[in-house]
Motif scaffolding. Structure first.
Motif, PDB file in Angstrom:
ATOM      1  N   MET A   1       0.843  -1.168   0.000  1.00  0.00           N
ATOM      2  CA  MET A   1       0.000   0.000   0.000  1.00  0.00           C
ATOM      3  C   MET A   1       0.892   1.236   0.000  1.00  0.00           C
ATOM      4  O   MET A   1       1.851   1.318   0.746  1.00  0.00           O
ATOM      5  CB  MET A   1      -0.879  -0.042   1.235  1.00  0.00           C
ATOM      6  N   SER A   2       0.570   2.188  -0.816  1.00  0.00           N
ATOM      7  CA  SER A   2       1.411   3.374  -0.938  1.00  0.00           C
ATOM      8  C   SER A   2       1.034   4.411   0.117  1.00  0.00           C
ATOM      9  O   SER A   2      -0.069   4.418   0.653  1.00  0.00           O
ATOM     10  CB  SER A   2       1.276   3.969  -2.335  1.00  0.00           C
ATOM     11  N   ALA A   3       1.997   5.284   0.383  1.00  0.00           N
ATOM     12  CA  ALA A   3       1.774   6.357   1.360  1.00  0.00           C
ATOM     13  C   ALA A   3       0.765   7.361   0.804  1.00  0.00           C
ATOM     14  O   ALA A   3       0.696   7.566  -0.414  1.00  0.00           O
ATOM     15  CB  ALA A   3       3.097   7.060   1.656  1.00  0.00           C
ATOM     16  N   PRO A   4      -0.010   7.966   1.692  1.00  0.00           N
ATOM     17  CA  PRO A   4      -0.977   8.959   1.198  1.00  0.00           C
ATOM     18  C   PRO A   4      -0.266  10.129   0.535  1.00  0.00           C
ATOM     19  O   PRO A   4       0.768  10.580   0.998  1.00  0.00           O
ATOM     20  CB  PRO A   4      -1.717   9.412   2.450  1.00  0.00           C
ATOM     21  N   ARG A   5      -0.796  10.580  -0.556  1.00  0.00           N
ATOM     22  CA  ARG A   5      -0.230  11.706  -1.283  1.00  0.00           C
ATOM     23  C   ARG A   5      -0.939  13.003  -0.887  1.00  0.00           C
ATOM     24  O   ARG A   5      -2.100  12.992  -0.547  1.00  0.00           O
ATOM     25  CB  ARG A   5      -0.437  11.533  -2.781  1.00  0.00           C
ATOM     26  N   PRO A   6      -0.202  14.115  -0.990  1.00  0.00           N
ATOM     27  CA  PRO A   6      -0.887  15.388  -0.770  1.00  0.00           C
ATOM     28  C   PRO A   6      -1.957  15.593  -1.850  1.00  0.00           C
ATOM     29  O   PRO A   6      -1.882  15.007  -2.917  1.00  0.00           O
ATOM     30  CB  PRO A   6       0.205  16.446  -0.900  1.00  0.00           C
ATOM     31  N   ALA A   7      -2.899  16.397  -1.536  1.00  0.00           N
ATOM     32  CA  ALA A   7      -3.981  16.661  -2.499  1.00  0.00           C
ATOM     33  C   ALA A   7      -3.391  17.149  -3.816  1.00  0.00           C
ATOM     34  O   ALA A   7      -2.423  17.891  -3.842  1.00  0.00           O
ATOM     35  CB  ALA A   7      -4.935  17.708  -1.938  1.00  0.00           C
ATOM     36  N   GLU A   8      -3.955  16.647  -4.868  1.00  0.00           N
ATOM     37  CA  GLU A   8      -3.478  17.073  -6.177  1.00  0.00           C
ATOM     38  C   GLU A   8      -3.783  18.548  -6.367  1.00  0.00           C
ATOM     39  O   GLU A   8      -4.785  19.054  -5.895  1.00  0.00           O
ATOM     40  CB  GLU A   8      -4.186  16.276  -7.268  1.00  0.00           C
ATOM     41  N   ILE A   9      -2.881  19.189  -7.064  1.00  0.00           N
ATOM     42  CA  ILE A   9      -3.101  20.601  -7.371  1.00  0.00           C
ATOM     43  C   ILE A   9      -4.092  20.661  -8.532  1.00  0.00           C
ATOM     44  O   ILE A   9      -3.846  20.113  -9.591  1.00  0.00           O
ATOM     45  CB  ILE A   9      -1.792  21.317  -7.742  1.00  0.00           C
ATOM     46  N   ARG A  10      -5.213  21.303  -8.251  1.00  0.00           N
ATOM     47  CA  ARG A  10      -6.233  21.429  -9.289  1.00  0.00           C
ATOM     48  C   ARG A  10      -6.284  22.865  -9.759  1.00  0.00           C
ATOM     49  O   ARG A  10      -6.280  23.791  -8.970  1.00  0.00           O
ATOM     50  CB  ARG A  10      -7.595  21.048  -8.741  1.00  0.00           C
ATOM     51  N   ARG A  11      -6.349  23.022 -11.028  1.00  0.00           N
ATOM     52  CA  ARG A  11      -6.522  24.358 -11.590  1.00  0.00           C
ATOM     53  C   ARG A  11      -8.014  24.675 -11.575  1.00  0.00           C
ATOM     54  O   ARG A  11      -8.827  23.820 -11.854  1.00  0.00           O
ATOM     55  CB  ARG A  11      -5.983  24.414 -13.009  1.00  0.00           C
ATOM     56  N   PRO A  12      -8.333  25.929 -11.234  1.00  0.00           N
ATOM     57  CA  PRO A  12      -9.748  26.293 -11.227  1.00  0.00           C
ATOM     58  C   PRO A  12     -10.346  26.159 -12.623  1.00  0.00           C
ATOM     59  O   PRO A  12      -9.672  26.416 -13.616  1.00  0.00           O
ATOM     60  CB  PRO A  12      -9.751  27.763 -10.798  1.00  0.00           C
ATOM     61  N   PRO A  13     -11.581  25.737 -12.702  1.00  0.00           N
ATOM     62  CA  PRO A  13     -12.218  25.611 -14.016  1.00  0.00           C
ATOM     63  C   PRO A  13     -12.259  26.970 -14.728  1.00  0.00           C
ATOM     64  O   PRO A  13     -12.579  27.989 -14.128  1.00  0.00           O
ATOM     65  CB  PRO A  13     -13.635  25.137 -13.686  1.00  0.00           C
ATOM     66  N   VAL A  14     -11.922  26.951 -16.001  1.00  0.00           N
ATOM     67  CA  VAL A  14     -11.830  28.174 -16.788  1.00  0.00           C
ATOM     68  C   VAL A  14     -13.169  28.901 -16.817  1.00  0.00           C
ATOM     69  O   VAL A  14     -13.215  30.131 -16.705  1.00  0.00           O
ATOM     70  CB  VAL A  14     -11.344  27.857 -18.227  1.00  0.00           C
ATOM     71  N   LEU A  15     -14.257  28.169 -16.936  1.00  0.00           N
ATOM     72  CA  LEU A  15     -15.566  28.804 -17.016  1.00  0.00           C
ATOM     73  C   LEU A  15     -15.896  29.563 -15.723  1.00  0.00           C
ATOM     74  O   LEU A  15     -16.328  30.716 -15.767  1.00  0.00           O
ATOM     75  CB  LEU A  15     -16.657  27.769 -17.306  1.00  0.00           C
ATOM     76  N   ARG A  16     -15.648  28.943 -14.578  1.00  0.00           N
ATOM     77  CA  ARG A  16     -15.955  29.626 -13.315  1.00  0.00           C
ATOM     78  C   ARG A  16     -15.044  30.821 -13.082  1.00  0.00           C
ATOM     79  O   ARG A  16     -15.476  31.852 -12.567  1.00  0.00           O
ATOM     80  CB  ARG A  16     -15.890  28.651 -12.139  1.00  0.00           C
ATOM     81  N   VAL A  17     -13.790  30.715 -13.445  1.00  0.00           N
ATOM     82  CA  VAL A  17     -12.875  31.859 -13.313  1.00  0.00           C
ATOM     83  C   VAL A  17     -13.343  32.988 -14.227  1.00  0.00           C
ATOM     84  O   VAL A  17     -13.388  34.153 -13.822  1.00  0.00           O
ATOM     85  CB  VAL A  17     -11.418  31.455 -13.637  1.00  0.00           C
ATOM     86  N   SER A  18     -13.716  32.646 -15.445  1.00  0.00           N
ATOM     87  CA  SER A  18     -14.200  33.662 -16.386  1.00  0.00           C
ATOM     88  C   SER A  18     -15.468  34.340 -15.871  1.00  0.00           C
ATOM     89  O   SER A  18     -15.613  35.557 -15.975  1.00  0.00           O
ATOM     90  CB  SER A  18     -14.483  33.032 -17.755  1.00  0.00           C
ATOM     91  N   VAL A  19     -16.384  33.558 -15.321  1.00  0.00           N
ATOM     92  CA  VAL A  19     -17.623  34.121 -14.778  1.00  0.00           C
ATOM     93  C   VAL A  19     -17.313  35.012 -13.583  1.00  0.00           C
ATOM     94  O   VAL A  19     -17.886  36.099 -13.446  1.00  0.00           O
ATOM     95  CB  VAL A  19     -18.623  32.996 -14.410  1.00  0.00           C
TER      96      VAL A  19
END
Length: 187
Positions: A1-19
């Protein structure tokens, strides 16, 4: 079993940023559309009217009625659509929008309270209005300054820290500038 990873870096959705960008520009535009016509109405004594079957003593300055009627729903649209769009870990636009609206309109009352009398006196009625508007802006300003804007991050997600402040100020300023240009071009 692998060690827990930090949360993935997610880019904000382009549509919501634009809005969200559009909503912040709309907020700045709406406040400008309320601020400048309010000054024009205050220049004619603080009250005016247009249309209807009544005898009108003071007509409203050109364009002021249109922009005042457009500014209010535009402000609400910017706030409420922005609330949905800001779920991408951005600060809620209602607080800077609220503080800008009541702070700017309070400034109008304050300025006219000090400079409206030809003899240099203070117009107490408008000074009271300025204080009331600034008191209405105060809770939003307190949340804006003491809330997520001055924490290291707005939420647990990466990239949600201080960068939002500059973005919000720039976009609100852009909206204000566009509102000022459009209003002055119209009138």
């Amino acid at each position: 079993m692998s060690a827990p990873r930090p949360a993935e870096i997610r880019r904000p959705p382009v549509l919501r940023v634009s809005v969200l960008v559009l909503c912040l520009v709309m907020l700045g535009l709406a406040v400008a559309w309320l601020y400048f016509p309010m000054r024009a109405v205050m220049d004619v004594g603080g009250s005016c009217a247009e249309g209807g079957p009544y005898v009108i003593e003071t007509h409203c300055p050109a364009g002021s009625t249109t922009f005042l009627m457009l500014g209010v729903p535009l402000w609400f649209a910017g706030v409420f659509i922005g609330l949905i769009a800001s779920t991408l870990s951005a600060p809620l636009p209602i607080f800077p929008g609220w503080a800008l609206l009541f702070g700017a309109l309070g400034w109008n009352f304050f300025d006219y309270a000090l400079h409206a009398e030809p003899g240099g006196g203070i117009v107490v009625d408008w000074l009271v209005c300025a204080i009331v508007f600034w008191l209405m802006a105060l809770p939003a300003l307190a949340i804006f300054l003491g809330g997520p804007f001055f924490r290291r991050t707005v939420s647990g997600s990466p990239g949600s820290g201080f960068g939002w402040i500059g973005a919000y100020v720039a976009l609100l300023g852009l909206g204000w500038w566009l509102g000022s240009l459009s209003l002055h071009a119209w009138t």
